[in-house]
Design an enzyme around this catalytic site. Structure first.
Site, PDB file in Angstrom:
ATOM      1  N   GLY A 220      24.345 -38.042  72.957  1.00  0.00           N
ATOM      2  CA  GLY A 220      23.944 -36.805  72.299  1.00  0.00           C
ATOM      3  C   GLY A 220      22.818 -36.141  73.057  1.00  0.00           C
ATOM      4  N   ASN A 221      22.226 -35.107  72.465  1.00  0.00           N
ATOM      5  CA  ASN A 221      21.086 -34.450  73.115  1.00  0.00           C
ATOM      6  C   ASN A 221      20.069 -34.031  72.068  1.00  0.00           C
ATOM      7  OD1 ASN A 221      21.629 -31.573  72.321  1.00  0.00           O
ATOM      8  ND2 ASN A 221      23.544 -32.046  73.382  1.00  0.00           N
ATOM      9  N   ARG A 222      18.978 -33.435  72.520  1.00  0.00           N
ATOM     10  CA  ARG A 222      17.821 -33.210  71.640  1.00  0.00           C
ATOM     11  C   ARG A 222      17.837 -31.868  70.909  1.00  0.00           C
ATOM     12  NH1 ARG A 222      12.893 -34.072  75.474  1.00  0.00           N
ATOM     13  NH2 ARG A 222      11.734 -33.526  73.608  1.00  0.00           N
TER      14      ARG A 222
END
Ligand code: CTP
Length: 417
Positions: A220-222
């Site tokens: 995933g990412n932020r």
């Protein structure tokens, strides 16, 4: 002093004057929270409930929370001519909840109590936040009344879907008070009658996609979704019909916005491409994962006893922004991308942004410098908006809401009839 001088003087330098109209629906209790938000953020609020609203929440509650006397009919304090004065001196009138009956009266210009009189005398922006059962919202009479109010410049917020009074669920819920508050502040910030996205369909993507390795782990990412949600809110407050494709965001649904939830880049692509087919503008604020594992294990991947890590083979995901920009479903649409750049040996943040704008084929690219990771989860942002037409717009450090406003300004300038 003429009556209009008097009105102007009363607005000078003071707190924004908001009239909170409350009509008779069970959601009237939620208006208490809206009132609190408005007063605590420095607005001068006069509550004007209908007689039916007082069946649900009594006058002492409104008086205590607003710090002002509360009237329903036109016969109290007649020497101050309240049926004219309250509307004339308002900077914003918001009716929450707005019942089918109240909107029918407003659409037909009836004025048999203080709230309907106020609506006839107000020359400021008017926001209706309807709440009713789905059948009433969908009835042809209500559809016509809503269309009439919108054609006269009022902002009628689409109700939310969900649990209604009793056991029913469907469209007709009052949006969350905090989100109605956001609409009010946005409308107040932009001034009277400025619904420049009325009649337009827009799509906004927000959040970060997840690519699963197994049922419990993902890449995933932020991305927090804050910028996409600010864009959706700002567009709805300008009258647009907004679809928000939201990837793994935990923020409350913006008022009046259709929220479609997705997890993976493939799902995001499917929903964005489908919604883009009839959209005047698409803003890709989401951070789709560029890669996905080639295989997703259906069972949780276990640790190997020899201490080795499992290999993860990745495949590239489709580039949604490039696809919708180069294969436009609708000619004349405006497509906006974001570029979070850090700059590297191949170019500065802006140089990389210009190259990306050309590569993606979109009309506008909002370039953020994320060298320090500062933008993720922060309510603030700083950006440069590059146009395929060569335009460069610097947006100084400020809130994501302020950036959203500038982005819609740039979009509306480019929209064709
Ligand atoms: N985007 C997209 N589909 C993807 C990846 C990104 O539509 N698979 C969109 C994002 O929503 C954003 C824009 O493309 O509006 C740029 O995202 P970014 O991650 O900066 O672009 P990439 O194409 O991934 O470029 P880079 O190689 O620099 O990561």
């Amino acid at each position: 002093m003429t009556s209009s001088d008097d009105v102007a003087a009363s607005r000078d330098g003071g707190r924004p004057r908001v009239v909170l109209g409350v009509s008779g629906g069970i959601a009237a209790y939620k208006a208490c929270e809206l009132l609190r938000r408005l007063t605590e953020s420095g607005h001068d609020v006069t509550v004007v409930p209908t007689a039916a609203a007082l069946e649900f929440v009594g006058a002492p509650t409104w008086a205590a929370l607003s710090g002002k006397p509360v009237a329903t009919d036109v016969w109290s304090g007649v020497h101050e001519v309240p049926h004219v004065r309250i509307g004339q001196t308002a900077d914003l009138v918001v009716v929450a909840p707005a019942t089918a009956d109240l909107m029918a009266k407003a659409a037909h210009g009836l004025a048999d109590d203080l709230l309907t009189n106020t609506l006839l005398t107000a020359r400021c922006p008017v926001v209706f936040a309807p709440a009713m059962h789905t059948e009433m919202w969908e009835h042809a009479a209500t559809r016509d009344n809503v269309a009439t109010l919108r054609s006269r410049g009022a902002l009628v917020i689409e109700p939310a879907e969900g649990r209604l009074t009793g056991k029913d669920t469907g469209k007709g819920r009052l949006p969350e008070p905090g989100e109605i508050f956001e609409v009010c502040t946005e409308v107040l910030a932009r001034g009277a009658g400025d619904l420049d996205l009325a009649g337009r369909r827009v799509v906004v993507s927000a959040g970060g996609t997840r690519e699963y390795l197994d049922p419990v782990r993902f890449l995933g990412n932020r991305s927090s979704g804050l910028q996409g949600y600010a864009l959706a809110r700002a567009a709805a407050a300008r009258g647009a019909d907004v679809t928000l494709v939201s990837a793994n965001v935990t923020l409350p649904d913006p008022a009046g916005v259709k929220v479609v939830r997705v997890e993976t880049t493939a799902q995001l692509r499917q929903e964005v491409v489908a919604a883009a087919a009839s959209a005047d503008a698409v803003v890709m604020a989401a951070a789709p994962a560029d890669f996905r594992p080639t295989a997703v294990s259906h069972a949780k991947i276990k640790k190997a006893s020899d201490g080795s890590a499992p290999p993860i083979e990745l495949a590239q995901n489709p580039d949604i922004l490039h696809e919708i920009s180069t294969d436009r479903a609708r000619s004349g649409s405006v497509i906006v991308g974001f570029a979070a750049e850090t700059g590297d040996d191949t170019g500065s943040v802006l140089e990389l942004g210009r190259a990306k704008l050309a590569r993606k084929g979109c009309d506008l690219l909002v370039v953020n410098d994320v060298s320090g990771g500062a933008v993720f989860g922060s309510p603030d942002n700083e950006a440069v908006i590059l146009g395929a037409d060569g335009a460069v717009t610097d947006v100084p450090y400020g809130s994501k809401t302020a950036l959203a406003r500038v982005i819609w300004d740039e979009v509306t300038r480019r929209l064709q009839d």
